[in-house]
Design an enzyme around this catalytic site. Structure first.
Site, mmCIF file in Angstrom:
data_model
loop_
_atom_site.group_PDB
_atom_site.id
_atom_site.type_symbol
_atom_site.label_atom_id
_atom_site.label_comp_id
_atom_site.label_asym_id
_atom_site.label_seq_id
_atom_site.Cartn_x
_atom_site.Cartn_y
_atom_site.Cartn_z
ATOM 1 N N GLY A 22 11.075 -58.637 47.865
ATOM 2 C CA GLY A 22 11.515 -57.379 47.188
ATOM 3 C C GLY A 22 12.812 -56.996 47.801
ATOM 4 O O GLY A 22 13.092 -55.842 47.863
ATOM 5 N N ALA A 23 13.614 -58.000 48.022
ATOM 6 C CA ALA A 23 15.000 -57.518 48.575
ATOM 7 C C ALA A 23 15.913 -57.298 47.630
ATOM 8 O O ALA A 23 17.149 -57.122 47.968
ATOM 9 C CB ALA A 23 15.270 -58.894 49.569
ATOM 10 N N GLY A 26 15.879 -50.978 47.195
ATOM 11 C CA GLY A 26 15.145 -50.184 48.129
ATOM 12 C C GLY A 26 15.053 -50.823 49.638
ATOM 13 O O GLY A 26 16.020 -51.214 50.068
ATOM 14 N N TYR A 176 -4.481 -48.933 44.666
ATOM 15 C CA TYR A 176 -3.158 -48.963 45.591
ATOM 16 C C TYR A 176 -3.467 -49.135 47.072
ATOM 17 O O TYR A 176 -3.266 -50.147 47.891
ATOM 18 C CB TYR A 176 -2.197 -48.305 45.312
ATOM 19 C CG TYR A 176 -0.807 -48.181 46.094
ATOM 20 C CD1 TYR A 176 0.270 -49.308 46.118
ATOM 21 C CD2 TYR A 176 -0.572 -47.421 47.520
ATOM 22 C CE1 TYR A 176 1.022 -49.388 46.782
ATOM 23 C CE2 TYR A 176 0.302 -47.315 48.130
ATOM 24 C CZ TYR A 176 1.294 -48.649 47.754
ATOM 25 O OH TYR A 176 2.511 -48.755 48.716
#
Length: 319
Positions: A22-23, A26, A176
């Site tokens: 997820g780089a 954000g 979630y």
């Protein structure tokens, strides 16, 4: 009054190989930037190559010396996870830091992964679970420190054992929360099993508090054409320095978990401000849903079955 910005001094990471999921934006982009600035070589497995290339260009604006690499990864596909693990194992380079940061949050309608799992449980938890399993030879070779991102959503709720995939009554927020409870339990169990089996891996969990990340912004690919009301409120509060954190501060707990000299494993880190929503990073008491070792062992075993992966069973005496 201007916000006092919390920060963390990182040790030199020269010669270390770090992998951050997820780089491409954000918090993950911030983590990759900080690790690269400290001298680590950073691999950025991404789902969208164009976003990944833009992220690398952004990092190099402030860190021209950064050593960065892109890899392909879609955590909602176990085939993609296995392909990344196989490729990295073929390269044979020990991994010293792994930050499991990528995530998806509250699709308005139930969606499934390529393998038929509810999207949040399948991506946030099972995808990362399978990734760690696949990278075990490299993690062991690098005596890695593994950090897994959970959430303030894990402080309440439970594992929906009777319907892990939310097929009967989908609820985006509860699903979630379940994915983050499962993932937090995994991160803690990983450390316990590493100690028991002599894997040589240190595992911590972290949470970013509340910050204006992309999780609640417009995500047409998951059925959210515009930012949620909550996301807009978080953005406004962050800009005013009220209650919630910033993108930069949200990454500090994971950095502390990953490279802090006292982060010895089996611990949780998060912001130490009011409600643990923002502020400087610190060790925190485990949320109640994360405290049961029985639940942790159960989600581990179920996840091995669902993801079709297994972890080594090697005693210390056998090393």
């Amino acid at each position: 009054m201007a916000r006092t910005r919390p920060d963390l001094t990182l040790p030199s990471l020269s010669g270390r190989l770090a992998v951050v999921t997820g780089a491409s934006d954000g918090v993950g982009l911030g983590l990759a930037t900080r690790l690269a600035a400290a001298g680590a070589e950073v691999l950025m497995p991404v789902r969208n190559r164009r976003k990944g290339e833009a992220a690398i260009a952004q990092i190099r604006k402030t860190q021209p010396q950064a050593v960065l690499g892109l890899r392909d990864l879609d955590l909602s596909s176990l085939e993609s996870v296995a392909a990344l693990a196989a490729g990295l194992n073929q390269e044979g380079r020990p991994i010293h830091l792994l930050i499991n940061n990528a995530g998806v949050m509250t699709p308005p309608d139930r969606q499934t992964t390529a393998d038929g799992f509810e999207l949040q449980f399948g991506s946030n938890h099972l995808g990362h679970f399978a990734l760690v399993a696949g990278l075990m030879p490299l993690l062991r070779a690098g005596h890695a420190r593994v950090t897994s991102q959970t959430s303030v959503a894990a402080q309440r709720g439970r594992i929906n054992w009777d319907d892990l995939n939310w097929e009967r009554l989908y609820h985006g927020q509860r699903s979630y929360g379940q994915s983050k409870i499962a993932f937090g339990l995994f991160g803690l169990e990983l450390h316990r099993r590493s100690q028991a089996q002599g894997w040589g891996i240190t595992s911590n969990i972290a949470h970013p508090g509340i910050a204006p990340t992309n999780l609640l912004k417009a995500r047409p690919e998951i059925g959210r054409p515009q930012a949620t009301f909550g996301g807009r409120m978080i953005q406004a509060l962050s800009e005013r320095g009220l209650l919630v954190g910033t993108i930069d501060s949200a990454g500090l707990p994971a950095l502390m978990a990953a490279v802090g000299p006292e982060s010895n494993g089996g611990r949780m880190y998060g912001p130490r401000g009011l409600g643990h929503l923002s502020g400087a990073p610190a060790e925190q008491k485990l949320y109640r849903p994360l405290r049961s070792e029985t639940e942790a062992a159960r989600i581990w075993e179920v996840s091995e079955q669902l993801a079709g992966v297994s972890f080594p069973s090697v005693s210390k005496a056998g090393l």
